[in-house]
Enzyme design. Structure first.
Site, PDB file in Angstrom:
ATOM      1  N   GLU C  39       8.661  77.648  27.683  1.00  0.00           N
ATOM      2  CA  GLU C  39       8.224  76.286  27.313  1.00  0.00           C
ATOM      3  C   GLU C  39       6.720  76.173  27.535  1.00  0.00           C
ATOM      4  N   CYS C  47      12.559  64.699  23.039  1.00  0.00           N
ATOM      5  CA  CYS C  47      13.520  63.650  23.364  1.00  0.00           C
ATOM      6  C   CYS C  47      13.178  62.970  24.685  1.00  0.00           C
ATOM      7  N   LYS C  56      13.919  54.127  24.040  1.00  0.00           N
ATOM      8  CA  LYS C  56      15.028  53.264  24.460  1.00  0.00           C
ATOM      9  C   LYS C  56      14.648  52.388  25.658  1.00  0.00           C
ATOM     10  N   GLY C 180      10.742  53.299   6.740  1.00  0.00           N
ATOM     11  CA  GLY C 180      11.821  52.431   7.201  1.00  0.00           C
ATOM     12  C   GLY C 180      13.035  53.216   7.656  1.00  0.00           C
ATOM     13  N   VAL C 185      12.203  51.713  12.054  1.00  0.00           N
ATOM     14  CA  VAL C 185      12.856  50.424  12.346  1.00  0.00           C
ATOM     15  C   VAL C 185      12.967  50.196  13.855  1.00  0.00           C
ATOM     16  N   GLU C 186      13.052  51.271  14.635  1.00  0.00           N
ATOM     17  CA  GLU C 186      13.091  51.067  16.087  1.00  0.00           C
ATOM     18  C   GLU C 186      11.767  50.500  16.604  1.00  0.00           C
ATOM     19  N   ARG C 267       9.818  63.983  10.600  1.00  0.00           N
ATOM     20  CA  ARG C 267       9.320  64.993  11.531  1.00  0.00           C
ATOM     21  C   ARG C 267       9.427  66.374  10.905  1.00  0.00           C
ATOM     22  N   HIS C 439      40.958  42.812  24.934  1.00  0.00           N
ATOM     23  CA  HIS C 439      40.439  41.492  24.578  1.00  0.00           C
ATOM     24  C   HIS C 439      39.728  40.883  25.776  1.00  0.00           C
TER      25      HIS C 439
HETATM   26  C1  LIG Z   1      10.179  58.457  18.609  1.00  0.00           C
HETATM   27  C2  LIG Z   1      11.422  59.299  18.575  1.00  0.00           C
HETATM   28  C3  LIG Z   1      12.627  58.743  18.931  1.00  0.00           C
HETATM   29  C4  LIG Z   1      13.784  59.514  18.926  1.00  0.00           C
HETATM   30  N1  LIG Z   1      14.959  58.931  19.311  1.00  0.00           N
HETATM   31  C5  LIG Z   1      16.090  59.671  19.322  1.00  0.00           C
HETATM   32  C6  LIG Z   1      17.320  59.116  19.765  1.00  0.00           C
HETATM   33  O1  LIG Z   1      17.397  57.951  20.169  1.00  0.00           O
HETATM   34  N2  LIG Z   1      18.428  59.888  19.749  1.00  0.00           N
HETATM   35  C7  LIG Z   1      18.382  61.182  19.323  1.00  0.00           C
HETATM   36  O2  LIG Z   1      19.411  61.829  19.342  1.00  0.00           O
HETATM   37  N3  LIG Z   1      17.246  61.748  18.915  1.00  0.00           N
HETATM   38  C8  LIG Z   1      16.093  61.020  18.901  1.00  0.00           C
HETATM   39  N4  LIG Z   1      14.926  61.609  18.490  1.00  0.00           N
HETATM   40  C9  LIG Z   1      14.960  62.999  18.010  1.00  0.00           C
HETATM   41  C10 LIG Z   1      14.987  63.989  19.155  1.00  0.00           C
HETATM   42  O3  LIG Z   1      13.899  63.767  20.001  1.00  0.00           O
HETATM   43  C11 LIG Z   1      14.973  65.400  18.612  1.00  0.00           C
HETATM   44  O4  LIG Z   1      16.042  65.561  17.709  1.00  0.00           O
HETATM   45  C12 LIG Z   1      15.130  66.445  19.699  1.00  0.00           C
HETATM   46  O5  LIG Z   1      14.116  66.320  20.649  1.00  0.00           O
HETATM   47  C13 LIG Z   1      15.124  67.852  19.086  1.00  0.00           C
HETATM   48  O6  LIG Z   1      15.267  68.794  20.084  1.00  0.00           O
HETATM   49  P1  LIG Z   1      14.670  70.260  19.900  1.00  0.00           P
HETATM   50  O7  LIG Z   1      15.062  70.993  21.118  1.00  0.00           O
HETATM   51  O8  LIG Z   1      15.042  70.785  18.594  1.00  0.00           O
HETATM   52  O9  LIG Z   1      13.089  70.069  19.825  1.00  0.00           O
HETATM   53  P2  LIG Z   1      12.017  69.416  20.839  1.00  0.00           P
HETATM   54  O10 LIG Z   1      12.651  68.354  21.671  1.00  0.00           O
HETATM   55  O11 LIG Z   1      10.902  69.029  19.982  1.00  0.00           O
HETATM   56  O12 LIG Z   1      11.689  70.590  21.794  1.00  0.00           O
HETATM   57  C14 LIG Z   1      10.958  71.698  21.397  1.00  0.00           C
HETATM   58  C15 LIG Z   1      10.257  72.261  22.607  1.00  0.00           C
HETATM   59  O13 LIG Z   1       9.734  73.519  22.297  1.00  0.00           O
HETATM   60  C16 LIG Z   1       8.443  73.638  22.851  1.00  0.00           C
HETATM   61  N5  LIG Z   1       7.719  74.609  22.046  1.00  0.00           N
HETATM   62  C17 LIG Z   1       7.402  74.539  20.734  1.00  0.00           C
HETATM   63  N6  LIG Z   1       6.782  75.653  20.327  1.00  0.00           N
HETATM   64  C18 LIG Z   1       6.702  76.454  21.411  1.00  0.00           C
HETATM   65  C19 LIG Z   1       6.170  77.739  21.633  1.00  0.00           C
HETATM   66  N7  LIG Z   1       5.590  78.438  20.660  1.00  0.00           N
HETATM   67  N8  LIG Z   1       6.252  78.264  22.865  1.00  0.00           N
HETATM   68  C20 LIG Z   1       6.816  77.590  23.882  1.00  0.00           C
HETATM   69  N9  LIG Z   1       7.345  76.363  23.713  1.00  0.00           N
HETATM   70  C21 LIG Z   1       7.275  75.813  22.496  1.00  0.00           C
HETATM   71  C22 LIG Z   1       7.873  72.254  22.774  1.00  0.00           C
HETATM   72  O14 LIG Z   1       6.848  72.063  23.730  1.00  0.00           O
HETATM   73  C23 LIG Z   1       9.105  71.406  23.079  1.00  0.00           C
HETATM   74  O15 LIG Z   1       9.240  71.158  24.450  1.00  0.00           O
HETATM   75  C24 LIG Z   1      13.732  60.865  18.517  1.00  0.00           C
HETATM   76  C25 LIG Z   1      12.522  61.429  18.172  1.00  0.00           C
HETATM   77  C26 LIG Z   1      11.373  60.668  18.196  1.00  0.00           C
HETATM   78  C27 LIG Z   1      10.088  61.297  17.834  1.00  0.00           C
HETATM   79  C1  LIG Z   2      40.850  32.631  33.907  1.00  0.00           C
HETATM   80  C2  LIG Z   2      41.595  33.614  33.075  1.00  0.00           C
HETATM   81  C3  LIG Z   2      40.909  34.659  32.473  1.00  0.00           C
HETATM   82  C4  LIG Z   2      41.570  35.591  31.693  1.00  0.00           C
HETATM   83  N1  LIG Z   2      40.852  36.594  31.098  1.00  0.00           N
HETATM   84  C5  LIG Z   2      41.489  37.494  30.305  1.00  0.00           C
HETATM   85  C6  LIG Z   2      40.768  38.503  29.648  1.00  0.00           C
HETATM   86  O1  LIG Z   2      39.538  38.617  29.745  1.00  0.00           O
HETATM   87  N2  LIG Z   2      41.434  39.394  28.881  1.00  0.00           N
HETATM   88  C7  LIG Z   2      42.791  39.310  28.727  1.00  0.00           C
HETATM   89  O2  LIG Z   2      43.338  40.139  28.027  1.00  0.00           O
HETATM   90  N3  LIG Z   2      43.515  38.350  29.339  1.00  0.00           N
HETATM   91  C8  LIG Z   2      42.890  37.444  30.126  1.00  0.00           C
HETATM   92  N4  LIG Z   2      43.617  36.452  30.727  1.00  0.00           N
HETATM   93  C9  LIG Z   2      45.076  36.446  30.548  1.00  0.00           C
HETATM   94  C10 LIG Z   2      45.496  35.852  29.207  1.00  0.00           C
HETATM   95  O3  LIG Z   2      44.971  34.560  29.080  1.00  0.00           O
HETATM   96  C11 LIG Z   2      47.013  35.834  29.113  1.00  0.00           C
HETATM   97  O4  LIG Z   2      47.522  37.131  29.323  1.00  0.00           O
HETATM   98  C12 LIG Z   2      47.482  35.362  27.751  1.00  0.00           C
HETATM   99  O5  LIG Z   2      47.006  34.087  27.481  1.00  0.00           O
HETATM  100  C13 LIG Z   2      49.009  35.388  27.706  1.00  0.00           C
HETATM  101  O6  LIG Z   2      49.441  34.958  26.448  1.00  0.00           O
HETATM  102  P1  LIG Z   2      50.873  34.252  26.301  1.00  0.00           P
HETATM  103  O7  LIG Z   2      51.007  34.011  24.834  1.00  0.00           O
HETATM  104  O8  LIG Z   2      51.892  35.036  26.979  1.00  0.00           O
HETATM  105  O9  LIG Z   2      50.750  32.876  27.105  1.00  0.00           O
HETATM  106  P2  LIG Z   2      49.774  31.647  26.997  1.00  0.00           P
HETATM  107  O10 LIG Z   2      48.460  32.045  26.465  1.00  0.00           O
HETATM  108  O11 LIG Z   2      49.820  31.007  28.321  1.00  0.00           O
HETATM  109  O12 LIG Z   2      50.422  30.737  25.891  1.00  0.00           O
HETATM  110  C14 LIG Z   2      51.622  30.057  26.086  1.00  0.00           C
HETATM  111  C15 LIG Z   2      51.621  28.866  25.159  1.00  0.00           C
HETATM  112  O13 LIG Z   2      52.904  28.306  25.148  1.00  0.00           O
HETATM  113  C16 LIG Z   2      52.795  26.907  25.197  1.00  0.00           C
HETATM  114  N5  LIG Z   2      54.056  26.409  25.772  1.00  0.00           N
HETATM  115  C17 LIG Z   2      54.547  26.676  27.003  1.00  0.00           C
HETATM  116  N6  LIG Z   2      55.741  26.090  27.147  1.00  0.00           N
HETATM  117  C18 LIG Z   2      56.017  25.455  25.982  1.00  0.00           C
HETATM  118  C19 LIG Z   2      57.102  24.683  25.523  1.00  0.00           C
HETATM  119  N7  LIG Z   2      58.175  24.447  26.280  1.00  0.00           N
HETATM  120  N8  LIG Z   2      57.051  24.169  24.267  1.00  0.00           N
HETATM  121  C20 LIG Z   2      55.974  24.407  23.477  1.00  0.00           C
HETATM  122  N9  LIG Z   2      54.933  25.108  23.868  1.00  0.00           N
HETATM  123  C21 LIG Z   2      54.950  25.652  25.120  1.00  0.00           C
HETATM  124  C22 LIG Z   2      51.590  26.649  26.047  1.00  0.00           C
HETATM  125  O14 LIG Z   2      51.058  25.380  25.801  1.00  0.00           O
HETATM  126  C23 LIG Z   2      50.679  27.774  25.611  1.00  0.00           C
HETATM  127  O15 LIG Z   2      49.870  27.385  24.530  1.00  0.00           O
HETATM  128  C24 LIG Z   2      42.976  35.480  31.507  1.00  0.00           C
HETATM  129  C25 LIG Z   2      43.669  34.425  32.092  1.00  0.00           C
HETATM  130  C26 LIG Z   2      42.999  33.499  32.858  1.00  0.00           C
HETATM  131  C27 LIG Z   2      43.755  32.389  33.463  1.00  0.00           C
END
Ligand SMILES: Cc1cc2nc3c(=O)[nH]c(=O)nc-3n(C[C@H](O)[C@H](O)[C@H](O)COP(=O)(O)OP(=O)(O)OC[C@H]3O[C@@H](n4cnc5c(N)ncnc54)[C@H](O)[C@@H]3O)c2cc1C
Ligand SMILES: Cc1cc2nc3c(=O)[nH]c(=O)nc-3n(C[C@H](O)[C@H](O)[C@H](O)COP(=O)(O)OP(=O)(O)OC[C@H]3O[C@@H](n4cnc5c(N)ncnc54)[C@H](O)[C@@H]3O)c2cc1C
Lengths: 460, 51, 460
Positions: C39, C47, C56, C180, C185-186, C267, C439
């Site tokens: 290197e 990268c 990033k 683009g 775009v980044e 590039r 959910h």
């Molecule tokens: C701004 C920007 C953002 C990017 N963002 C992302 C991203 O989010 N995700 C992603 O996956 N990719 C991204 N890329 C692309 C990513 O950086 C490249 O795909 C990756 O680095 C390629 O790896 P490489 O090993 O082929 O080459 P390089 O990473 O370019 O490495 C080549 C190395 O070889 C060395 N070298 C070259 N010639 C010689 C030599 N003769 N003798 C000794 N050493 C030498 C260099 O110094 C260098 O260290 C981005 C690129 C840029 C420019």
């Molecule tokens: C604070 C809190 C956060 C939660 N967060 C999540 C989460 O992030 N992700 C997740 O997956 N789950 C979450 N849950 C759990 C989720 O809400 C329940 O698992 C889900 O609502 C269950 O669905 P259900 O249809 O069995 O009952 P319910 O959603 O309780 O529905 C039962 C329905 O039946 C009706 N009903 C009851 N008796 C009668 C009747 N005799 N006649 C007519 N209607 C009736 C009620 O009015 C009600 O509308 C959370 C629960 C709470 C309390």
């Protein structure tokens, strides 16, 4: 008369219009069924109105508040002037209202008959709503869940549940959160970002006790660093409140004081007094017992969503709803086991998991039949750029497929998509390792972890 | 199309195996990775699995 | 003498320590080879020092600046006091320095011999560095790329490339970006967020001309909304500069003025005067021509990274490096085609794509053999919460697998992981549709798009 009678008979009658109920209805009409959807409150249920959606809006405001505090480190000069709770609520309510409108329009446009009112099951094919009997060749129960409390712990005043916490128009100085599960840590996270002095009380030995031990350790460390206090391993005894706030006592006599107490100890099924038991349906601690194809064992009655024992998540409700509609249509849909359902906890840092924990896998496959690999986000360029730490932990069966993936870190929730394909498709680490992940992303952590597990770590 | 999971189909393709010829032993005839592996082993062992 | 001679002979000698070169070296030592890595500048290459990583970091500062401007909408009151470019650079340079230190440590700890200096190929097994000849049983060329310009367009003064843009200590009032594509775009995105009046000049008919038409349309709309100006379809003619700035003229006579001009027209490969042609290697417009297994056709000489025609991405370089090391080891690694390499453009909104565009798929499989599905992020709760729009577009072979996924929207870059598994594993929409997505996440958009393509949209 004839017309009216017709309008009251459906192929599928769904009780409850939350995630589980409306997904059943939508899939059912796609499959050509007539559907009646009974809802006593608002279509969308808990998730849309009191759950997933409003909490995630709060969490986004919280994220922006965190950014406002530390933008200077990134060369962006910002003065943080505080949280305007009424604007936060306007934003949150706007999101909910938009989704609610969209859902109502969708349900209507698909020709689903929405029946407003509280329904009660009567026999195998009938639900009575406001004195009118509706019948369905099939019935799907989807009555959801409510915020539970503990015996003797009364909700009211300064002792609230997530329902009240979501409509608060002020920010308390301090708060105690009872329960270190998903809902508890999400609210603790929001409040901390909003400047509240937060303490979590969890009776089990750790926060998020269902997660893999490595995730637990990382979350506890991150919360400590954020200044979120917590007490674990000692159970709650009682609470007193007066005009100044609450005083919580644990069973060991230790006390905590704060402006309010959020009770987040889980959600109970809404199944009481709905005619379920009378129809012969088996309830266990209020939950509806079904076979693995969600049939209750009675007539053509199925159950979906939070009333079915297992993980209480909105997308599990969707999945079960779709499943039952396809099952009724005879399509023989594939069962997705609870363990393979993706789970995201949206606190900061986020947790995302799917499949078995290391402990769970060892219980299932044997102690010496499991391999794990942890990849630290410190080695991940994009995570460093975002200023976050965390881990990806992959659990595999020895010489076998990946059976669990567990992640923690800012924004890592969105990695669950790739993780769930890997686990659900029973991929081997080598299958993933041969694919290159885009640089520089947080997604690369999954690539690196699988490369390492396949015995060929790239950057490590 | 024979039933299998995507990574298993990919594996089969990498190994140059036509999944039509593999019998699935998983749920509902799902072709598992083991089925593909067994097919390869059988072929390698000279069993007339490959016509 | 014997010792020294030994130290100059390697199983694998790698020329260039960028993404492609160092990945080759790391995988090669894992496989038991002795490796010399030559290197001339800094390990990590473009990268790490002038590409992925520093851009990033700038993009993250840009994101925070955007947040600072619109936090009020989310109830977070913030006063935006401007960008401190020296703090931005300190942050960016800190990230690069940290990763550079990590990489140096890793290379050293693995026992790779780093040879400092500029190398020149001599024959089939020798590279000369500062007068010393090093030999390798195998040689891997990885000399990377440099910022190209156009004929007659000289870099200097106010006409810069990404190299200069990355070390600027001030923010211009206005800038013209020539090109683009990804890099253009980044930078346009960063500068706009930093308050610069930006105009992109792209000779082809649209921004990001390699992307799927739907992505192009969405990006152009989003950039317009952000106030990023652009001119497309008319080629650049020339530029004049004076102490006030630059004046760009297009072939139709139209002119644009700004404080500076960033030339981002692609590039070029670094292959001149390195002995490649003398050794019998085929070059095409400077690029090293190889077979599909990256062999140059000469001796045991391979090439990887940006000098090999195709997409110039760091992770493609990693992949090729790993591939060549495994190829030399006789492991017969799997080829990942360029089209199946995930591509992320980190502008705001982000673009993420893998596989065929609709147009590309139609060319490959026939006009009537392709189906597509677009899912709009407006229907996605988490995207609404984040305040972003965009789309997910899935391209499948008719009755066949998914062959392309194209996404645009804030943070959508991280969805590329699931997308690339689907495309590379040739999944069918039904394979994905039967899995439930968490959910409420942006990841759900992938679930919804595949549900729709499988003929059973959930929320639509
Ligand atoms: C701004 C920007 C953002 C990017 N963002 C992302 C991203 O989010 N995700 C992603 O996956 N990719 C991204 N890329 C692309 C990513 O950086 C490249 O795909 C990756 O680095 C390629 O790896 P490489 O090993 O082929 O080459 P390089 O990473 O370019 O490495 C080549 C190395 O070889 C060395 N070298 C070259 N010639 C010689 C030599 N003769 N003798 C000794 N050493 C030498 C260099 O110094 C260098 O260290 C981005 C690129 C840029 C420019
Ligand atoms: C604070 C809190 C956060 C939660 N967060 C999540 C989460 O992030 N992700 C997740 O997956 N789950 C979450 N849950 C759990 C989720 O809400 C329940 O698992 C889900 O609502 C269950 O669905 P259900 O249809 O069995 O009952 P319910 O959603 O309780 O529905 C039962 C329905 O039946 C009706 N009903 C009851 N008796 C009668 C009747 N005799 N006649 C007519 N209607 C009736 C009620 O009015 C009600 O509308 C959370 C629960 C709470 C309390």
């Amino acid at each position: 008369m004839a017309d009216q009678a017709t309008a009251q008979e459906f192929d599928i009658l769904v009780l409850g219009g939350g995630s589980g109920g409306y997904a059943t209805a939508l899939r059912a009409v796609q499959l050509g069924f007539t559907v009646g959807l009974i809802e006593k409150a608002k279509l969308g249920g808990t998730c849309l109105h009191n759950g997933c959606i409003p909490t995630k809006a709060l969490l986004h405001s919280a994220e922006l508040a965190d950014h406002a505090r530390d933008s200077g480190k990134y060369g962006v000069n910002v003065t943080f002037d505080g949280i305007d709770m009424s604007a936060v609520n306007a934003y949150k309510d706007g999101i909910v209202a938009g989704k609610y409108k969209g859902l109502q329009g969708l349900i209507k446009s698909k020709g689903i008959t929405v029946i407003e009112g509280e329904g009660k099951l009567q026999g195998n094919n009938t639900i009575v709503v406001n004195g009118t009997a509706y019948t369905g060749k099939n019935i799907v129960l989807a009555t959801g869940s409510y915020s539970r409390s503990l015996p003797g712990l009364e909700i009211g005043g300064k002792v609230i549940t997530s329902d009240e916490a979501l409509v608060m128009d002020y920010i308390p100085k301090s708060a105690i959160v009872l329960g270190g599960g998903v809902i508890g840590v999400e609210f603790a996270s929001v409040w901390k970002s909003f400047g509240v002095d937060v303490t979590i009380i969890e009776g089990l030995p750790s926060l998020v006790p269902n997660e893999d031990a490595s995730i637990v350790k990382n979350l506890e460390r991150a919360f400590k660093k954020r200044g979120i206090k917590f007490s674990t391993g000692i159970f709650f005894q009682g609470v007193e409140q007066d005009e100044n706030g609450v005083k919580v006592t644990l069973v060991d006599g230790k006390t905590f004081e704060a402006e309010l107490l959020l009770v987040a100890v889980g959600r109970g099924p809404v199944t009481a007094n709905l005619g379920y038991e009378e129809a012969g349906i088996t309830l266990d601690r209020g939950f509806v017992i079904t076979n693995e194809r969600l049939h209750t064992g009675v007539g053509n009655i199925y159950a979906v969503g939070d009333i079915v024992p297992g993980v209480q998540l909105a997308h599990r409700g969707y999945q079960q709803g779709i499943f039952v509609a396809e099952e009724i249509a005879g399509l023989n849909p594939t069962i997705v086991e609870d363990v393979n359902i993706p789970k995201v906890t949206f606190c900061e840092p986020e947790i995302a998991t799917v499949g078995y924990t290391e402990k769970g896998a060892k219980e299932k496959f044997g102690d010496d039949q499991v391999e794990t690999q942890e990849y630290n986000l410190a080695g991940n360029g994009k995570s460093s750029i975002l200023g976050t730490g965390g881990i990806v932990k992959v659990v595999r069966q020895k010489d076998g497929p990946v059976v669990g993936i567990h992640m923690i870190g800012s924004r890592m929730g969105e990695q669950i998509g790739e993780a769930q394909l890997i686990v659900n498709w029973e991929a081997y680490p080598e299958d993933v390792a041969q694919l290159v992940h885009a640089h520089p992303t947080q997604n690369e952590t999954l690539g690196e972890a699988h490369l390492a597990l396949a015995g060929k770590p790239l950057h490590g | 199309r024979p039933r299998s999971t995507p990574p298993v189909r990919k594996l089969a393709r990498d190994l140059g195996i036509d999944l039509q010829m593999v019998t699935g032993t998983g749920p509902a005839g799902l072709i598992t990775r083991a089925d593909v592996q067994n097919f390869v082993d059988a072929a390698a062992a000279g069993t007339p699995a490959v016509p």
